[in-house]
Design an enzyme around this catalytic site. Sequence first.
Site, PDB file in Angstrom:
ATOM      1  N   SER A 152     -15.280  13.993  -6.229  1.00 40.26           N
ATOM      2  CA  SER A 152     -15.241  14.213  -4.782  1.00 40.26           C
ATOM      3  C   SER A 152     -16.445  15.041  -4.338  1.00 40.26           C
ATOM      4  O   SER A 152     -17.585  14.619  -4.514  1.00 40.26           O
ATOM      5  CB  SER A 152     -13.907  14.859  -4.399  1.00 40.26           C
ATOM      6  OG  SER A 152     -13.717  14.828  -3.008  1.00 40.26           O
ATOM      7  N   ASP A 250      -8.910   4.727  -0.849  1.00 38.17           N
ATOM      8  CA  ASP A 250      -9.657   5.963  -0.569  1.00 38.17           C
ATOM      9  C   ASP A 250     -10.581   5.710   0.619  1.00 38.17           C
ATOM     10  O   ASP A 250     -11.364   4.750   0.589  1.00 38.17           O
ATOM     11  CB  ASP A 250     -10.470   6.350  -1.803  1.00 38.17           C
ATOM     12  CG  ASP A 250     -11.270   7.633  -1.628  1.00 38.17           C
ATOM     13  OD1 ASP A 250     -11.197   8.265  -0.558  1.00 38.17           O
ATOM     14  OD2 ASP A 250     -11.975   8.009  -2.592  1.00 38.17           O
ATOM     15  N   HIS A 280      -7.668   8.682  -3.500  1.00 37.35           N
ATOM     16  CA  HIS A 280      -8.644   9.748  -3.706  1.00 37.35           C
ATOM     17  C   HIS A 280      -7.994  10.880  -4.499  1.00 37.35           C
ATOM     18  O   HIS A 280      -6.862  11.274  -4.230  1.00 37.35           O
ATOM     19  CB  HIS A 280      -9.138  10.273  -2.355  1.00 37.35           C
ATOM     20  CG  HIS A 280     -10.286  11.225  -2.478  1.00 37.35           C
ATOM     21  ND1 HIS A 280     -11.589  10.807  -2.579  1.00 37.35           N
ATOM     22  CD2 HIS A 280     -10.327  12.585  -2.534  1.00 37.35           C
ATOM     23  CE1 HIS A 280     -12.380  11.856  -2.677  1.00 37.35           C
ATOM     24  NE2 HIS A 280     -11.645  12.955  -2.660  1.00 37.35           N
TER      25      HIS A 280
END
Length: 311
Positions: A152, A250, A280
């Site tokens: 991320s 995501d 995610h």
Amino acid sequence: MTIHPEIAKVLGTLPTPDGSPLDPQALRAGEAAQVQPAEKRLPPHAVVDATARTPAGDVPVRIYTPTDADTFGLLVYFHGGAFFLGSLDTHDHVARSLAKETGRKVISVGYRLAPEAAFPAGLEDCYGVVRWAATEGEALGWNGDLAVAGDSSGANFAAVVTAMAHDDGFPGITHQILFYPSLDLDFDADRYPSMRENAEGYGLETAGLKPFNAFYLDSGADPADPLVSPIKRQDLTGLPAALIITAEHDPLRDEGEQYGRRLEEAGVPATVSRYAGANHGFVQNFSWIPEYYRAFEEAAEFLAPAPKAAE
């Protein structure tokens, strides 16, 4: 495919966002409360907390040694958390799995967080640790092979660090692994189809991207700057080979996959691997599901030395 049923169970327990202001301290405390006791974590050969002395200052790191071998490839890992969450502890299990599967010595970086530390403090910490690792190579048992990885926002740092190293003429980084990377901090909901397709109901929601990243952006990070949004870098030639892991459900899926295509167009070997049914954060939150633990195994395959040609 639809969201994995085990992930769906967890998503069903999450509270509906009420639009109230985010409290970094409260959110960090909530994350810390979810950390498993050490005895329940995967046990590598050795885990040591240390300090990396860098031009940006002293940076806490946690070093995971997978076996009792004499030398190792190094993997410098940057945790995720929208630049204001995450720690060495919250992502400890990720670093342990990376060490086990890749056979590399993993250096997890406890970089400074927004909003307390303004841009580019966290980024400088990450880059500084990469350079420190190379300088301290003999003490670390480094065999000369150095990779970076992140998930991320940590993948954002990993991508930017490779560009910084390239621009500085530092050739040491050979590979980059980006787990569901956040690469474009201009959160226009119409910029990528996945921002609309996965806008609600999958944990990370499109409407939440701006407020969750506001601590970083409000600290001086400009979304138009390639040091903030690495997908905006014009010239990607010369960057290290990339493995980009994305999740089907995501909002950030498409920017990661577009970045992979752009790397390939620039002559950089890039593998994009989309995990069906995932959302995610699945590497951090759902790697106990066998098909998602596969991401660590795929990272190991990506980093494995190429077989030598027969004499």
